[in-house]
Design a protein around this motif. Sequence first.
Motif, short mmCIF file in Angstrom:
data_model
loop_
_atom_site.label_atom_id
_atom_site.label_comp_id
_atom_site.label_asym_id
_atom_site.label_seq_id
_atom_site.Cartn_x
_atom_site.Cartn_y
_atom_site.Cartn_z
N GLN A 48 0.84 -1.06 0.06
CA GLN A 48 -0.03 0.04 -0.13
C GLN A 48 0.82 1.32 0.11
O GLN A 48 0.49 2.21 -0.50
CB GLN A 48 -0.87 -0.19 1.19
CG GLN A 48 -2.03 1.07 1.12
CD GLN A 48 -3.26 1.02 2.31
OE1 GLN A 48 -3.32 -0.17 2.66
NE2 GLN A 48 -3.74 1.89 2.19
N VAL A 49 1.85 1.35 0.79
CA VAL A 49 2.79 2.33 0.63
C VAL A 49 3.53 2.66 -0.64
O VAL A 49 3.55 3.76 -1.29
CB VAL A 49 3.93 2.13 1.57
CG1 VAL A 49 5.11 3.22 1.56
CG2 VAL A 49 3.45 2.41 3.22
N ILE A 50 3.97 1.61 -1.29
CA ILE A 50 4.59 1.64 -2.79
C ILE A 50 3.37 2.15 -3.49
O ILE A 50 3.59 3.05 -4.57
CB ILE A 50 5.03 0.36 -3.15
CG1 ILE A 50 6.26 -0.17 -2.19
CG2 ILE A 50 5.38 0.28 -4.70
CD1 ILE A 50 6.73 -1.49 -2.54
N PHE A 51 2.15 1.73 -3.62
CA PHE A 51 1.03 2.15 -4.55
C PHE A 51 0.75 3.68 -4.04
O PHE A 51 0.53 4.25 -5.24
CB PHE A 51 -0.08 1.38 -4.38
CG PHE A 51 -0.18 0.19 -5.26
CD1 PHE A 51 0.89 -0.90 -5.33
CD2 PHE A 51 -1.35 0.02 -6.03
CE1 PHE A 51 0.87 -1.88 -6.34
CE2 PHE A 51 -1.64 -1.09 -6.87
CZ PHE A 51 -0.41 -1.99 -6.87
N SER A 52 0.79 4.03 -3.15
CA SER A 52 0.27 5.49 -2.85
C SER A 52 1.72 6.45 -3.15
O SER A 52 1.30 7.48 -3.77
CB SER A 52 0.16 5.72 -1.18
OG SER A 52 1.36 5.35 -0.43
N ILE A 53 2.87 5.98 -2.96
CA ILE A 53 4.00 6.74 -3.59
C ILE A 53 3.75 6.93 -5.06
O ILE A 53 3.97 7.97 -5.49
CB ILE A 53 5.24 6.29 -3.11
CG1 ILE A 53 5.51 6.30 -1.80
CG2 ILE A 53 6.38 6.78 -4.00
CD1 ILE A 53 6.72 5.50 -1.06
N SER A 136 -4.54 7.28 -0.07
CA SER A 136 -3.28 7.52 0.54
C SER A 136 -2.54 8.33 0.06
O SER A 136 -1.56 9.11 0.61
CB SER A 136 -2.61 6.02 0.57
OG SER A 136 -3.56 5.11 1.22
N SER A 137 -2.67 8.81 -1.30
CA SER A 137 -1.59 9.84 -1.98
C SER A 137 -1.90 11.15 -1.63
O SER A 137 -0.99 12.07 -2.03
CB SER A 137 -1.59 9.40 -3.46
OG SER A 137 -1.37 8.01 -4.01
#
Length: 190
Positions: A48-53, A136-137
């Motif tokens: 999820q962190v990677i997708f939001s970045i 998240s972004s």
Amino acid sequence: MKYHKLFFSIFWVFVYFNLLLNRNLREFIVFIALANPSLSPILIIIGQVIFSIFILPCSIFSLLSGMVWGFELGTIYSLMGTLISSSVTFYIGRYLHGNWFYNNKSIVIKKIFVLIDKYNWKSSFIAYLNPLFPGSSLGIVFGASSLSFRSFIFGALMGTLPFLMLLVLSGSSIDNLYYWIKSLMHRIRV
């Protein structure tokens, strides 16, 4: 950067629809996650962190959380992933892009910052409540504003809960939905 985003978008659509339509893939993911109970929540959060970045929709992780852990535990893990990825993007916006946003001459961007300053935590609440924004972004924009992290995360928490819970519930009942659609299609053919 343009091609990376296109690649990740196509990848996201491919994975999302495979999760919805491919029962074997869902069973495989659940099996792997249950075989690695301490590692799988961490992998969901990292994903999820990677997708939001990369400013990609992270709703697939809420769906996965519901599939793997059910509604209650899936909601907790999905909420943790959302808040962690929102925090990461907030600090990316705060420390890497803040000058670009403030030095930008765009009237729209300036109006966005005025509204964020005016409505404080309510601005992040409303932004996260809207399912059309990549939740998240959004932290990137709020991090570039003068909004405090505490106000941002409170608004994000309150705004993200309704849609997140709906996605986790959908994930936890996806097999029931699959069988319902299958039986409906069977009735239509008969």
